[in-house]
Design an enzyme around this catalytic site. Sequence first.
Site, PDB file in Angstrom:
ATOM      1  N   LYS A 113     -68.247  -7.129   5.032  1.00 46.44           N
ATOM      2  CA  LYS A 113     -66.937  -6.661   5.505  1.00 46.44           C
ATOM      3  C   LYS A 113     -66.748  -6.958   6.991  1.00 46.44           C
ATOM      4  O   LYS A 113     -65.623  -7.195   7.435  1.00 46.44           O
ATOM      5  CB  LYS A 113     -66.758  -5.161   5.218  1.00 46.44           C
ATOM      6  CG  LYS A 113     -66.553  -4.863   3.741  1.00 46.44           C
ATOM      7  CD  LYS A 113     -65.983  -3.467   3.513  1.00 46.44           C
ATOM      8  CE  LYS A 113     -65.647  -3.241   2.036  1.00 46.44           C
ATOM      9  NZ  LYS A 113     -65.127  -1.913   1.751  1.00 46.44           N
ATOM     10  N   LYS A 199     -67.697  -9.761  -6.257  1.00 45.30           N
ATOM     11  CA  LYS A 199     -67.266  -8.703  -7.178  1.00 45.30           C
ATOM     12  C   LYS A 199     -65.760  -8.474  -7.050  1.00 45.30           C
ATOM     13  O   LYS A 199     -65.177  -8.742  -5.983  1.00 45.30           O
ATOM     14  CB  LYS A 199     -68.027  -7.404  -6.911  1.00 45.30           C
ATOM     15  CG  LYS A 199     -67.585  -6.670  -5.677  1.00 45.30           C
ATOM     16  CD  LYS A 199     -68.186  -5.286  -5.620  1.00 45.30           C
ATOM     17  CE  LYS A 199     -67.458  -4.442  -4.589  1.00 45.30           C
ATOM     18  NZ  LYS A 199     -66.257  -3.775  -5.062  1.00 45.30           N
ATOM     19  N   LYS A 202     -60.678  -3.931  -4.583  1.00 46.12           N
ATOM     20  CA  LYS A 202     -59.303  -3.474  -4.305  1.00 46.12           C
ATOM     21  C   LYS A 202     -58.727  -4.162  -3.098  1.00 46.12           C
ATOM     22  O   LYS A 202     -57.537  -4.419  -3.005  1.00 46.12           O
ATOM     23  CB  LYS A 202     -59.312  -1.969  -3.990  1.00 46.12           C
ATOM     24  CG  LYS A 202     -59.208  -1.072  -5.168  1.00 46.12           C
ATOM     25  CD  LYS A 202     -59.076   0.362  -4.673  1.00 46.12           C
ATOM     26  CE  LYS A 202     -60.332   1.163  -4.900  1.00 46.12           C
ATOM     27  NZ  LYS A 202     -61.244   1.293  -3.796  1.00 46.12           N
TER      28      LYS A 202
HETATM   29  P1  ATP Z   1     -62.756  -1.998  -1.469  1.00 47.44           P
HETATM   30  O1  ATP Z   1     -62.341  -3.375  -1.896  1.00 47.44           O
HETATM   31  O2  ATP Z   1     -61.711  -1.304  -0.680  1.00 47.44           O
HETATM   32  O3  ATP Z   1     -64.123  -1.977  -0.826  1.00 47.44           O
HETATM   33  P2  ATP Z   1     -63.655  -1.485  -4.120  1.00 47.44           P
HETATM   34  O4  ATP Z   1     -62.736  -2.094  -5.088  1.00 47.44           O
HETATM   35  O5  ATP Z   1     -64.900  -2.248  -3.793  1.00 47.44           O
HETATM   36  O6  ATP Z   1     -62.888  -1.129  -2.788  1.00 47.44           O
HETATM   37  P3  ATP Z   1     -64.744   1.202  -4.035  1.00 47.44           P
HETATM   38  O7  ATP Z   1     -63.750   2.246  -3.741  1.00 47.44           O
HETATM   39  O8  ATP Z   1     -65.611   0.717  -2.927  1.00 47.44           O
HETATM   40  O9  ATP Z   1     -64.007  -0.068  -4.711  1.00 47.44           O
HETATM   41  O10 ATP Z   1     -65.669   1.656  -5.245  1.00 47.44           O
HETATM   42  C1  ATP Z   1     -65.390   2.744  -6.121  1.00 47.44           C
HETATM   43  C2  ATP Z   1     -66.365   2.727  -7.289  1.00 47.44           C
HETATM   44  O11 ATP Z   1     -66.137   1.578  -8.103  1.00 47.44           O
HETATM   45  C3  ATP Z   1     -67.826   2.632  -6.858  1.00 47.44           C
HETATM   46  O12 ATP Z   1     -68.613   3.391  -7.751  1.00 47.44           O
HETATM   47  C4  ATP Z   1     -68.147   1.178  -6.969  1.00 47.44           C
HETATM   48  O13 ATP Z   1     -69.527   0.926  -7.148  1.00 47.44           O
HETATM   49  C5  ATP Z   1     -67.335   0.803  -8.201  1.00 47.44           C
HETATM   50  N1  ATP Z   1     -66.948  -0.606  -8.181  1.00 47.44           N
HETATM   51  C6  ATP Z   1     -66.218  -1.233  -7.225  1.00 47.44           C
HETATM   52  N2  ATP Z   1     -66.018  -2.519  -7.526  1.00 47.44           N
HETATM   53  C7  ATP Z   1     -66.662  -2.719  -8.725  1.00 47.44           C
HETATM   54  C8  ATP Z   1     -66.833  -3.867  -9.574  1.00 47.44           C
HETATM   55  N3  ATP Z   1     -66.293  -5.032  -9.268  1.00 47.44           N
HETATM   56  N4  ATP Z   1     -67.526  -3.710 -10.721  1.00 47.44           N
HETATM   57  C9  ATP Z   1     -68.071  -2.519 -11.056  1.00 47.44           C
HETATM   58  N5  ATP Z   1     -67.955  -1.392 -10.290  1.00 47.44           N
HETATM   59  C10 ATP Z   1     -67.264  -1.484  -9.146  1.00 47.44           C
END
Ligand code: ATP
Length: 218
Positions: A113, A199, A202
């Site tokens: 990040k 991965k 969001k």
């Molecule tokens: P950001 O992009 O803002 O970092 P994010 O989409 O990575 O957000 P988080 O809010 O960081 O999502 O994660 C919330 C939950 O979803 C956590 O338990 C994280 O491990 C899970 N998670 C996030 N992305 C994935 C993915 N691609 N596959 C499976 N689990 C995920």
Amino acid sequence: MSQPRILSGIQTTGNMHLGNYLGAIRNWVELQSQYDCFLFMADLHAITVPQDPKTLAENTLKLAATYIACGIDPEQSTIFVQSQLPEHSELAWLFNCITPLNWLERMIQFKEKAVKQGENVGVGLLDYPVLMAADILLYDADKVPVGEDQKQHLELTRDIAGRVNDKFGKKKRYVLKVPEPMIRKEGARIMSLTDGTKKMSKSDPSELSRIDILDPPD
Ligand code: ATP
Ligand code: LTN
């Protein structure tokens, strides 16, 4: 008899996608009846990267509604907004004072990040896992159900708990409960649709990279 406790959260950085559902919420829904669940909207974590205040407030409410729509029952589980409980930030400060800097510099998510933020990378992004440790250890959580990307942060949480126990605990009397990660094999790492090496996320600027769970069927 009291049930073992689960704690987990999702950042209020945008609409929930399939990865968040399969990696996190789906498991919370299944675990709800066997555990005392504390599930929250991580808005303090969201501001470790730039956010528009109005959108952030909307995302927080939308995420709460999404938890409920996905099957989290507010009668059974406790749902809350992280920033409304100052104890999260207060405990994070105490942990800051005993956490070695090099533990944080090793975090993969920080490195990834930070590159995106360029010159403007904030201290909060580096300190993110310490706040996460405070979220978890404040509640004496037994288990933390998350996706694969959070494994390293949970190891750090366990290290912080261990350090506090070594420094301040008495023989056989720990101060903090050391929590166990709960990472399912299936759905723990859903990949981006535009770059199969990353991965689904969001905060990826491309909407084409993910399937939002609020997307219309077509
Ligand atoms: P950001 O992009 O803002 O970092 P994010 O989409 O990575 O957000 P988080 O809010 O960081 O999502 O994660 C919330 C939950 O979803 C956590 O338990 C994280 O491990 C899970 N998670 C996030 N992305 C994935 C993915 N691609 N596959 C499976 N689990 C995920
Ligand atoms: N960092 C987490 C969100 C989060 C979290 C937590 C998850 C903040 N505090 C405590 C579990 C337990 C993430 O999923 N990116």
